[in-house]
Design an enzyme around this catalytic site. Structure first.
Site, PDB file in Angstrom:
ATOM      1  N   GLU A 101      14.630 -13.529  45.318  1.00 48.73           N
ATOM      2  CA  GLU A 101      13.586 -12.999  44.428  1.00 48.73           C
ATOM      3  C   GLU A 101      13.266 -11.612  44.944  1.00 48.73           C
ATOM      4  O   GLU A 101      12.972 -11.430  46.120  1.00 48.73           O
ATOM      5  CB  GLU A 101      12.360 -13.911  44.451  1.00 48.73           C
ATOM      6  N   CYS A 104       5.237  -8.313  44.130  1.00 42.63           N
ATOM      7  CA  CYS A 104       6.389  -8.077  43.254  1.00 42.63           C
ATOM      8  C   CYS A 104       6.007  -8.286  41.797  1.00 42.63           C
ATOM      9  O   CYS A 104       6.680  -7.789  40.894  1.00 42.63           O
ATOM     10  CB  CYS A 104       7.546  -8.973  43.651  1.00 42.63           C
TER      11      CYS A 104
END
Length: 540
Positions: free
Chosen positions: A288, A322
């Site tokens: 990720e 993020c």
């Protein structure tokens, strides 16, 4: 046996005079006044190499919290060997034994170690009390509790058995160790990346971010206190490239569990895929990475809710998520009122020492990050790619402080609307009111990422259209909410495109990557003649 049904851990509010507030403030004072050492943990042993690196406080970089012992290639090799040695026993333990370790760790983290984990995250990663509480307390505990439930859902998925046959699936751990490389921005992610594969029977070598060594030490202490056997998770600090290369060059590498930058993940893929024949099996790669997350406003939206979402989504934890709101698209008629509200609200945001609970923001993680953000702000001041509307303060004399910053960008391909800064910089693009549907393609195509995004609208048609047209633009899509704050078991997290492999931490979809299914067929009364009935002759 049945495991306890998980529920999401309550987020405490740390109100003045509350027991949790008093306990946390006491732990903060204690940690600030005591410098400790952070040893490696290999095969359950504390290893001190004497090669030391400071763990500092980002909002006061003069303050050293700890001295971390760094590993070289030799210690990394020892950690891999320890993981291999522990694998036969750990992989054959019952699910109940493995689950008990992490359920116990969850209760330890939620109870007696809550203040320690939160204080370590606040000091080492410059998180405010609320940001630490939702991370190193609630989310970490949720991962450890819910993962057990996800594991059992996977194990429960068994094939149909016809008469006289028993079909079943054995969910084996991977052949080889899992290398977990974890980020600085979430203690919960740092705890989950090594423990999710371990729960499924794998053994792990864990390398945390250099900027999150301090909290990683305490997460490991909780796991050891919970009864994690030696060698199941081995903790190493060290140079990311050198340490990682030892893992990638090992023939025993079974998988990589990574959260971090897109560029580093590309390097991992290149390294592992360059010589796949060196491995005993194809390594599982789960990653990720970054995002350039959008907030899309429709003319029917509620302005107050939109403004609150932009500020929380863009500036909480200094934009170092993020999933942070990074690019905002606003219809022209709505922009003047929204701009005024954002600028007014941003002027009230306090930035400083996170031990002062009245501060909304702390410092960015290190000088490298500070330089990157300050450089972007300088471009906005000069009118290069955007116009600075509010904020823009940058001071690193005491701590790495970047104040919340709002930039307006007319060019849809400006770096302010396409590049990930990973800091408290929010960029706004104003579009014609009747250009909503045309804008959807622009939102979809002007970013290489596909992590999170949100739409604010009261018009149901606009919501449905955006949801359909932006189906591949975000792995986590929010309607009338900020694009941050995924909760374990509620919003499984991840994104595709250059945001990663979308294996959805916080769900069974992540855990299933750490097993290799074996199908078993048992026939109770096997045939004793090879001849089928159709081979017999027709009657005369």
């Amino acid at each position: 046996m049945q495991a306890p049904r998980p529920t999401n851990e309550q987020v405490l509010d740390y109100a003045p005079g509350s027991p949790e507030r008093l306990a946390l403030k006491a732990r903060l004072r204690e940690m600030q006044s005591t410098r400790i050492e952070l040893p490696l943990v290999i095969d359950g042993r504390e290893v001190r190499t004497g090669w030391l690196e400071d763990a500092i406080v980002p909002h006061d970089h003069r303050q050293v919290l700890a001295l971390a012992h760094l590993a070289n290639a030799a210690q990394m090799g020892e950690a891999i060997t320890a993981a291999q040695r522990a694998a036969p026993d750990w992989s054959r333990r019952s699910w109940e034994e493995r689950a008990a370790v992490f359920l116990r760790a969850a209760d330890i983290a939620a109870g007696p170690w809550r203040a320690t984990l939160n204080a370590a995250t606040m000091l080492g990663q410059s998180k405010t009390v609320h940001q630490a509480e939702i991370d190193s307390a609630a989310e970490l505990v949720d991962f450890w509790r819910f993962n057990v439930d996800f594991m059992l859902r996977i194990y429960a998925d068994q094939p149909v058995s016809s008469a006289g046959v028993w079909n079943r699936v054995d969910y084996r751990p991977l052949e080889g160790f899992v290398y977990a490389a974890t980020p600085f921005n979430f203690t919960a992610i740092a705890g989950n990346l090594p423990s999710a594969p371990a729960l499924m029977g794998n053994t792990v070598v864990w390398k945390p971010s250099a900027a999150a060594k301090f909290s990683a030490h305490f997460v490991m202490e909780v796991l050891r206190l919970a009864g994690l056997p030696p060698g199941v998770i081995n903790l190493v600090y060290g140079d990311a490239r050198d340490i990682s290369n030892v893992a990638f060059e090992s023939s025993s590498l079974g998988g990589v569990h990574f959260t971090g930058s897109t560029e580093v993940f590309r390097q991992i893929l290149k390294k592992v895929n360059a010589e796949p024949t060196r491995y005993r099996t194809y390594p599982r790669i789960v990653g990720e990475t970054g995002g350039k997350n959008f907030v899309l406003a429709h003319s029917s939206c509620e302005l107050e809710a939109l403004a609150a979402a932009v500020i929380r989504g863009g500036f909480e934890y200094q934009g170092q998520k993020c999933s942070a709101a990074s690019r905002v698209f606003v219809p022209e008629p709505l922009w003047p009122a929204l701009k005024e509200r954002l600028c007014d609200e941003m002027a009230t945001i306090r930035v400083g020492d996170v031990a002062d609970f009245g501060n909304f923001m702390g410092a960015v993680i290190d000088e490298k990050a500070w330089n990157r953000h300050a450089g972007a702000i300088a471009k906005a001041r000069a009118g290069t790619g955007g116009r600075l509307l509010a904020g823009g303060g940058a001071d690193k004399a005491l701590g790495y402080f970047i104040h919340p910053t709002l930039v307006e960008a007319d060019d849809i391909r400006s770096s302010f609307l396409t590049e990930e800064f990973f800091g408290p910089i929010v960029s706004v693009h104003v579009y014609p009111e009747r250009g909503f549907e045309a804008l959807l393609q622009v939102v979809d195509e002007t970013s290489a990422y596909g992590l999170t995004g949100s739409i604010f609208a009261q018009d149901r048609k606009a919501i449905d259209t955006a949801s359909d047209r932006l189906r591949n633009a975000a792995g986590n899509f929010y309607i009338n909410d900020k694009p941050t704050g995924a909760v374990v078991g509620q919003q499984p997290f991840g994104g595709a495109r250059f945001s990663g492999t979308n294996d959805k931490a916080g769900s069974m979809w992540n855990l299933i990557r750490w097993v290799s299914p074996r199908t078993i067929k048992e026939t109770f009364v096997p045939p004793r003649d090879y001849r089928y009935r159709h081979l017999a002759s027709d009657p005369a």
